[in-house]
Design a protein around this motif. Structure first.
Motif, short mmCIF file in Angstrom:
data_model
loop_
_atom_site.label_atom_id
_atom_site.label_comp_id
_atom_site.label_asym_id
_atom_site.label_seq_id
_atom_site.Cartn_x
_atom_site.Cartn_y
_atom_site.Cartn_z
N VAL A 6 0.86 -1.18 0.00
CA VAL A 6 0.00 0.00 0.00
C VAL A 6 0.90 1.24 0.00
CG1 VAL A 6 -1.83 1.22 1.21
CG2 VAL A 6 -1.76 -1.28 1.26
N GLY A 7 0.70 2.11 -0.98
CA GLY A 7 1.62 3.23 -1.16
C GLY A 7 2.86 2.82 -1.93
N GLY A 8 2.75 1.79 -2.73
CA GLY A 8 3.90 1.25 -3.45
C GLY A 8 4.36 2.05 -4.64
N ALA A 9 3.67 3.16 -4.95
CA ALA A 9 4.12 4.04 -6.03
C ALA A 9 4.89 5.24 -5.50
CB ALA A 9 2.92 4.52 -6.85
N GLY A 10 5.04 5.33 -4.17
CA GLY A 10 5.77 6.43 -3.57
C GLY A 10 7.25 6.15 -3.43
N TYR A 11 7.93 7.02 -2.72
CA TYR A 11 9.39 6.96 -2.61
C TYR A 11 9.88 5.63 -2.03
CZ TYR A 11 14.03 8.20 -0.64
OH TYR A 11 15.35 8.22 -0.27
N ILE A 12 9.54 5.35 -0.79
CA ILE A 12 10.04 4.12 -0.15
C ILE A 12 9.30 2.91 -0.69
CG2 ILE A 12 10.41 2.94 2.04
CD1 ILE A 12 10.49 5.75 3.34
N GLY A 13 7.99 3.04 -0.90
CA GLY A 13 7.20 1.91 -1.38
C GLY A 13 7.67 1.37 -2.72
N SER A 14 8.04 2.26 -3.63
CA SER A 14 8.49 1.80 -4.96
C SER A 14 9.82 1.07 -4.87
CB SER A 14 8.60 2.99 -5.93
OG SER A 14 9.55 3.94 -5.47
N HIS A 15 10.72 1.54 -4.01
CA HIS A 15 11.97 0.81 -3.80
C HIS A 15 11.69 -0.56 -3.19
CE1 HIS A 15 13.71 4.85 -4.32
NE2 HIS A 15 14.87 4.26 -4.52
N MET A 16 10.69 -0.62 -2.30
CA MET A 16 10.34 -1.90 -1.67
C MET A 16 9.80 -2.88 -2.70
SD MET A 16 10.40 -3.22 1.41
CE MET A 16 10.97 -4.79 0.79
N VAL A 17 8.95 -2.41 -3.59
CA VAL A 17 8.39 -3.28 -4.63
C VAL A 17 9.50 -3.85 -5.49
CG1 VAL A 17 6.97 -3.31 -6.72
CG2 VAL A 17 6.12 -2.18 -4.64
N LYS A 18 10.45 -3.01 -5.87
CA LYS A 18 11.57 -3.49 -6.69
C LYS A 18 12.36 -4.57 -5.96
CE LYS A 18 15.73 -2.13 -9.17
NZ LYS A 18 16.66 -1.05 -9.58
N MET A 19 12.61 -4.37 -4.65
CA MET A 19 13.37 -5.35 -3.88
C MET A 19 12.59 -6.65 -3.72
SD MET A 19 15.17 -4.97 -0.12
CE MET A 19 16.38 -3.80 -0.73
N LEU A 20 11.30 -6.54 -3.44
CA LEU A 20 10.48 -7.75 -3.30
C LEU A 20 10.54 -8.60 -4.57
CD1 LEU A 20 7.32 -6.29 -1.53
CD2 LEU A 20 8.82 -8.06 -0.58
N ARG A 21 10.38 -7.95 -5.70
CA ARG A 21 10.38 -8.68 -6.97
C ARG A 21 11.75 -9.28 -7.26
NH1 ARG A 21 6.71 -8.13 -10.79
NH2 ARG A 21 8.23 -7.68 -12.43
N ALA A 22 12.81 -8.55 -6.90
CA ALA A 22 14.17 -9.07 -7.12
C ALA A 22 14.44 -10.30 -6.27
CB ALA A 22 15.19 -7.98 -6.82
N GLU A 23 13.75 -10.38 -5.12
CA GLU A 23 13.93 -11.51 -4.22
C GLU A 23 12.96 -12.66 -4.51
OE1 GLU A 23 16.24 -11.98 -1.83
OE2 GLU A 23 17.23 -10.13 -2.44
N GLY A 24 12.20 -12.54 -5.59
CA GLY A 24 11.32 -13.62 -6.00
C GLY A 24 9.92 -13.57 -5.44
N HIS A 25 9.56 -12.50 -4.75
CA HIS A 25 8.20 -12.36 -4.21
C HIS A 25 7.29 -11.70 -5.24
CE1 HIS A 25 9.71 -13.52 -0.29
NE2 HIS A 25 10.65 -12.60 -0.39
N GLN A 26 6.00 -11.87 -5.06
CA GLN A 26 5.02 -11.20 -5.90
C GLN A 26 4.52 -9.97 -5.16
OE1 GLN A 26 4.24 -12.32 -9.06
NE2 GLN A 26 5.88 -13.79 -8.64
N ALA A 27 4.35 -8.87 -5.88
CA ALA A 27 3.89 -7.63 -5.26
C ALA A 27 2.75 -7.04 -6.07
CB ALA A 27 5.03 -6.62 -5.15
#
Length: 327
Positions: A6-27
């Motif tokens: 939630v808030g994944g298009a913002g500053y910290i959230g977007s970096h989190m989404v990128k990291m989750l996907r890089a680690e094999g998680h779905q976001a």
């Protein structure tokens, strides 16, 4: 894991989404784009909706199976919260209740909450550890402290398991240069300084040079956004493996003064950066630094980009990209 950010298009959230996907998680990103950007959602599904819309939340939870929720969608400007407390309590508290109620209704039990050092107010001692009392000084800090209390109650009543991560000063940008800090208006020190270096602003104000610090300017604890996201990932893994609900202070444990940040920005950018001195701002403590010992011990979290020049260098690359894009 399948994670609703939630808030994944913002500053910290977007970096989190990128990291989750890089680690094999779905976001899946849930964002109303009031402070976020569609182009910051790198490859993840975006659900454009508001937390105030309970029907939209129910639809998202009903159509997918989520293992956890990460919540970044809060208003964060201290000054604005004093002027518009209704806005902050409605979004940061009431809308978070909507989210938590939807989670409970759909059986999602793991929750990572983006909290803040502002819950402490004037600290009794520095560095600040988790045992210090919560005495927020403004509606922003109070709204976050309220949610932390709500989470305790929901954990007891509904079996929710949560982690509150209390940020000090998030800074820097994606190491690949794909993402960075974009706020309108911008209020954070490092991007403001770099906007002077890029010619977007004509000067940076330094509010007070008579603090009891080595150079007279305020000291703050800056944490690279990638290190911040790594703490979220570790917290998520801990909940996944049965860890109990808990709260952690996130910082480097070493602060940098306003003047040190300006000096680093001058080195990295090669620009003179005009500075204008201004009077102290009311309520600015001389030194705010985290004690991250608990996060290091329990989460086994190690900040890997803690040097000030590294933080500034990544933020400067992003600032240059933004100015090139807009020119």
């Amino acid at each position: 894991m399948n994670v609703l950010v939630v808030g994944g298009a913002g500053y910290i959230g977007s970096h989190m989404v990128k990291m989750l996907r890089a680690e094999g998680h779905q976001a899946v990103v849930f964002d109303n784009l009031s402070g976020g950007y569609r182009d910051a959602v790198l490859g993840a599904e975006l659900v454009e909706a508001d937390l105030a819309d309970r029907a939209a939340l129910d639809a998202v939870f009903a159509s997918r199976s989520f293992d956890a929720v990460m919540h970044f969608a809060s208003f964060i400007q201290v000054g604005e919260s004093v002027q518009l407390p209704d806005k902050y309590y409605r979004n940061n508290v009431a809308n978070t209740l909507n989210l938590l109620d939807a989670m409970v209704a759909h059986g999602v039990e793991r929750f990572i909450f983006s909290s803040t050092a502002a819950i402490f107010g004037e600290p009794e001692q520095v560095p600040i550890d988790e045992r210090q009392p919560s005495r927020p000084l403004n509606p922003y800090g109070r709204s976050k402290a309220m949610v932390e209390q709500i989470l305790e109650d929901y954990a007891r009543a509904f079996g929710l398991r949560y982690t509150c991560l209390r940020y000090f000063n998030a800074a820097g940008a994606d190491l690949d240069g794909q993402l960075g800090e974009r706020h309108e208006p911008e209020t954070h020190l490092i991007p403001l300084i770099l906007q002077v270096a890029s010619g977007y602003r004509d000067h940076i104000a330094v509010y007070g040079r008579d603090y009891p610090t080595p150079d007279g300017t305020c000291i703050r604890d800056y944490i690279h956004v990638v290190d911040l996201c790594s703490a979220h990932l570790l917290a998520l893994q801990r909940l996944q493996h049965g860890g109990d609900s808990d709260c952690f202070n996130l910082g480097n444990g070493a602060g940098f003064s306003v003047q040190e940040v300006i000096d680093s920005a001058r080195r990295i950018s090669g620009q003179p950066i005009e500075v204008r001195d201004a009077p102290r701002r009311a309520g600015d403590p001389a030194r705010l630094v985290a004690d991250p010992a608990k996060a290091r011990a329990v989460l086994e979290w190690i900040p890997r980009h803690a040097e000030l020049d590294t933080i500034i260098e990544t933020a400067w690359r992003w600032e240059c990209r933004m100015r090139q894009t807009s020119s």
